[in-house]
Design a protein around this motif. Sequence first.
Motif, PDB file in Angstrom:
ATOM      1  N   LYS A  45       0.739  -1.229   0.113  1.00  0.00           N
ATOM      2  CA  LYS A  45      -0.266  -0.032   0.258  1.00  0.00           C
ATOM      3  C   LYS A  45       0.828   1.128   0.040  1.00  0.00           C
ATOM      4  CE  LYS A  45      -4.643  -1.456   1.668  1.00  0.00           C
ATOM      5  NZ  LYS A  45      -4.998  -1.659   2.948  1.00  0.00           N
ATOM      6  N   VAL A  48       1.713   1.713  -3.946  1.00  0.00           N
ATOM      7  CA  VAL A  48       1.134   2.163  -4.787  1.00  0.00           C
ATOM      8  C   VAL A  48       0.417   3.459  -4.073  1.00  0.00           C
ATOM      9  CG1 VAL A  48       0.510  -0.002  -5.420  1.00  0.00           C
ATOM     10  CG2 VAL A  48      -0.954   1.253  -3.578  1.00  0.00           C
ATOM     11  N   LEU A  50      -2.009   4.143  -1.160  1.00  0.00           N
ATOM     12  CA  LEU A  50      -2.253   4.167  -0.098  1.00  0.00           C
ATOM     13  C   LEU A  50      -2.021   4.594   1.285  1.00  0.00           C
ATOM     14  CD1 LEU A  50      -4.908   1.325  -1.869  1.00  0.00           C
ATOM     15  CD2 LEU A  50      -4.952   3.693  -1.654  1.00  0.00           C
ATOM     16  N   GLN A  77      -0.951   5.710 -11.581  1.00  0.00           N
ATOM     17  CA  GLN A  77      -2.126   5.415 -11.051  1.00  0.00           C
ATOM     18  C   GLN A  77      -2.585   4.447 -11.701  1.00  0.00           C
ATOM     19  OE1 GLN A  77      -3.576   7.938  -7.281  1.00  0.00           O
ATOM     20  NE2 GLN A  77      -2.243   6.262  -6.479  1.00  0.00           N
ATOM     21  N   ILE A  80      -1.865   1.221 -12.876  1.00  0.00           N
ATOM     22  CA  ILE A  80      -2.161  -0.217 -11.996  1.00  0.00           C
ATOM     23  C   ILE A  80      -2.684  -0.447 -12.011  1.00  0.00           C
ATOM     24  CG2 ILE A  80      -1.296   0.078  -9.390  1.00  0.00           C
ATOM     25  CD1 ILE A  80       0.023   2.386  -8.935  1.00  0.00           C
ATOM     26  N   MET A  82      -4.787  -3.333  -9.144  1.00  0.00           N
ATOM     27  CA  MET A  82      -3.980  -3.987  -7.635  1.00  0.00           C
ATOM     28  C   MET A  82      -5.415  -4.758  -7.488  1.00  0.00           C
ATOM     29  SD  MET A  82      -3.217  -2.211  -4.428  1.00  0.00           S
ATOM     30  CE  MET A  82      -3.025  -3.091  -2.924  1.00  0.00           C
ATOM     31  N   PHE A  84      -6.872  -6.652  -4.333  1.00  0.00           N
ATOM     32  CA  PHE A  84      -6.811  -6.388  -2.702  1.00  0.00           C
ATOM     33  C   PHE A  84      -7.047  -7.619  -2.258  1.00  0.00           C
ATOM     34  CE2 PHE A  84      -6.487  -1.792  -1.828  1.00  0.00           C
ATOM     35  CZ  PHE A  84      -6.870  -0.991  -3.267  1.00  0.00           C
ATOM     36  N   SER A  86      -8.689  -8.339   0.471  1.00  0.00           N
ATOM     37  CA  SER A  86      -9.991  -8.512   1.016  1.00  0.00           C
ATOM     38  C   SER A  86     -10.578  -8.502  -0.077  1.00  0.00           C
ATOM     39  CB  SER A  86     -10.622  -7.383   1.219  1.00  0.00           C
ATOM     40  OG  SER A  86     -10.428  -6.018   0.799  1.00  0.00           O
ATOM     41  N   ALA A  88     -12.079  -6.432  -2.381  1.00  0.00           N
ATOM     42  CA  ALA A  88     -12.723  -5.200  -2.604  1.00  0.00           C
ATOM     43  C   ALA A  88     -13.508  -4.952  -4.253  1.00  0.00           C
ATOM     44  CB  ALA A  88     -11.778  -3.797  -2.257  1.00  0.00           C
TER      45      ALA A  88
ATOM     46  N   THR B 114     -14.443  -1.817   3.237  1.00  0.00           N
ATOM     47  CA  THR B 114     -14.371  -2.985   2.319  1.00  0.00           C
ATOM     48  C   THR B 114     -12.894  -2.665   1.323  1.00  0.00           C
ATOM     49  OG1 THR B 114     -16.175  -2.783   1.379  1.00  0.00           O
ATOM     50  CG2 THR B 114     -16.065  -3.869   3.053  1.00  0.00           C
ATOM     51  N   GLU B 115     -12.804  -1.506   1.690  1.00  0.00           N
ATOM     52  CA  GLU B 115     -11.638  -1.131   0.784  1.00  0.00           C
ATOM     53  C   GLU B 115     -12.175  -0.730  -0.190  1.00  0.00           C
ATOM     54  OE1 GLU B 115      -8.647  -4.922   0.877  1.00  0.00           O
ATOM     55  OE2 GLU B 115      -6.888  -3.127   2.069  1.00  0.00           O
ATOM     56  N   GLN B 116     -13.315  -0.548  -0.497  1.00  0.00           N
ATOM     57  CA  GLN B 116     -13.417   0.038  -2.601  1.00  0.00           C
ATOM     58  C   GLN B 116     -13.357   1.142  -2.622  1.00  0.00           C
ATOM     59  OE1 GLN B 116     -17.993  -1.020  -3.034  1.00  0.00           O
ATOM     60  NE2 GLN B 116     -17.560  -2.020  -1.267  1.00  0.00           N
ATOM     61  N   ILE B 122      -7.235   3.813  -6.852  1.00  0.00           N
ATOM     62  CA  ILE B 122      -5.902   3.492  -7.084  1.00  0.00           C
ATOM     63  C   ILE B 122      -6.073   3.404  -8.122  1.00  0.00           C
ATOM     64  CG2 ILE B 122      -6.299   0.863  -6.980  1.00  0.00           C
ATOM     65  CD1 ILE B 122      -3.234   2.938  -5.363  1.00  0.00           C
ATOM     66  N   GLY B 124      -6.754   5.899  -9.926  1.00  0.00           N
ATOM     67  CA  GLY B 124      -6.034   7.024 -10.700  1.00  0.00           C
ATOM     68  C   GLY B 124      -8.061   8.040 -11.074  1.00  0.00           C
TER      69      GLY B 124
END
Lengths: 252, 246
Positions: A45, A48, A50, A77, A80, A82, A84, A86, A88, B114-116, B122, B124
């Motif tokens: 993270k 990238v 975060l 970005q 990129i 990615m 995750f 989880s 996501a 939940t990282e959405q 990410i 951009g």
Amino acid sequence: MIEVHNLTKRFASHTVLENVTCSFVPGKVNLIIGASGSGKTVLMKCIVGLHEPDEGRIIYDGTDFTGLSHKDRKPIQQKIGMLFQSGALFDSMSVKQNVMFPLNMFSNMTYKERVDRIEFCLNRVNLSNVGHLYPAALSGGMKKRVAIARAIANQPKYLFVDEPNSGLDPQTSLVIDHLIKEITEEFNIVTIVNTHDMNTVVESGANILFIHKGKKWFHGTAAELIRSDNKELNDFVFASKMMRSYREKANQ
Amino acid sequence: MKYIFSIGHYWIFLTRLVQKPERFNVYLRQIFIEMEAMGFGSLGIVAVNSIFMGAVITIQSAYNIVNPLVPLSAIGVVARDSMILEFSPTVIMMVLAGKIGSSIASEIGTMRVTEQIDAIEIMGINSSGFLVLPKIIASTFILPFVVLISMFVGIMGGWLAGDLTGACPAPDYLKGLQDSFVPFNVTFALIKTVIFAFIITSVSSYQGYFTRGGALEVGQASTRAVVYSNILILLFDYICTQLLLV
Ligand SMILES: Nc1ncnc2c1ncn2[C@@H]1O[C@H](COP(=O)(O)OP(=O)(O)OP(=O)(O)O)[C@@H](O)[C@H]1O
Ligand SMILES: [Mg+2]
């Protein structure tokens, strides 16, 4: 190539990463391995963007990423992809819409081309018949695979994959490992994979970074890893009986 | 001190929303989806609330007017003006703060934990702009129509209740509706609605966007979204009334 120079990351007083320096090369699968809680996800993270590192610099193909403003980071970005840890996935979108999302945002493809592209991506992760479902209706491993399809949909230049194999059976896991390796070699992308799955290490690890308690402990190839006499590394790699027998075979 | 920090933080959040959209048509589609959810999705609860409010105002006014010198048509005037000035724009918007605000805060809060949101960031994409701006635009555009409908339904409710109970027969009520009608009152109500719509969507999005933790914190964020929206609606109701009506 992505370079990390002297990266340190703390959460309050808890130092998670300490002075990590490493580089990740294109066209090969770069692995970050380490025990649970060792800081793999935090490292990824930080790379990238975060998490903001407390010290150190991250360099994408010569561009100092850490020095850039949020706005100037966008062009990097956008290249990129990615996955995750989880998954996501977007709950409010179907599988197809999830995979199509990056294409809708950034590609200049026609609708037909985008549909073909997502079908191709879903096929690659063995999920051609669930496009209409919503993430809530998928199994854990299926979510992971959809997330991989989304990460590769827009043909990223930098691919970050956080534990692609957790929750997958050995066979599917292999399919995913091969897929990642294939697209990495085919499109010469910089791929970084977080894992503690030793199968992946043996299958596809070319450039392996071992993180232990937030520090870089080892950096080398799979062959070097097997032959290494570092205690912590050996404890981690050869924790299972299978790996020990693998070492014996390799030594014979 | 904490509040001053929050206000500053909220302000920075708002300034980040306005950036050039990555893809204009994606934002546009998002706006229409939100308008449908907020507009059509709210009609039921708004209609039920309005019809009963109109009915209660009518019957209560009738009950309070005992002086034979006051004509029955005054009930129509009271019902009309209370609905237009206060009940439709303020009370209905407070009801909608409960409905729309909590759903926005929990939607965005869940996306955060939940990282959405990280997944959007990410790629951009300006995640706050992408998630919040369409909601703000949609609500400030569609909710004035919802409030207009509420005024209409509320006044109808008063008419029905007055006529059915005999408290205020229809001819008197209708005469009252036409008595000394000030069109600016409707404009005033709609101005307030736009402000309240902005408050509900921006405050709830802010609460959701900065959720940290898990499901428990998402619930707390959604409660805070409703509470703060309601307090701010009342505060700005007072400010608007002072500025525009007095
Ligand atoms: N946002 C955060 N705030 C505070 N501490 C954090 C945060 N994220 C991670 N940590 C801490 O950083 C450490 C490393 O976490 P990280 O998620 O990187 O582990 P990991 O190597 O990915 O483990 P796993 O293999 O289980 O995914 C943990 O001790 C964790 O508590
Ligand atoms: Mg992790």
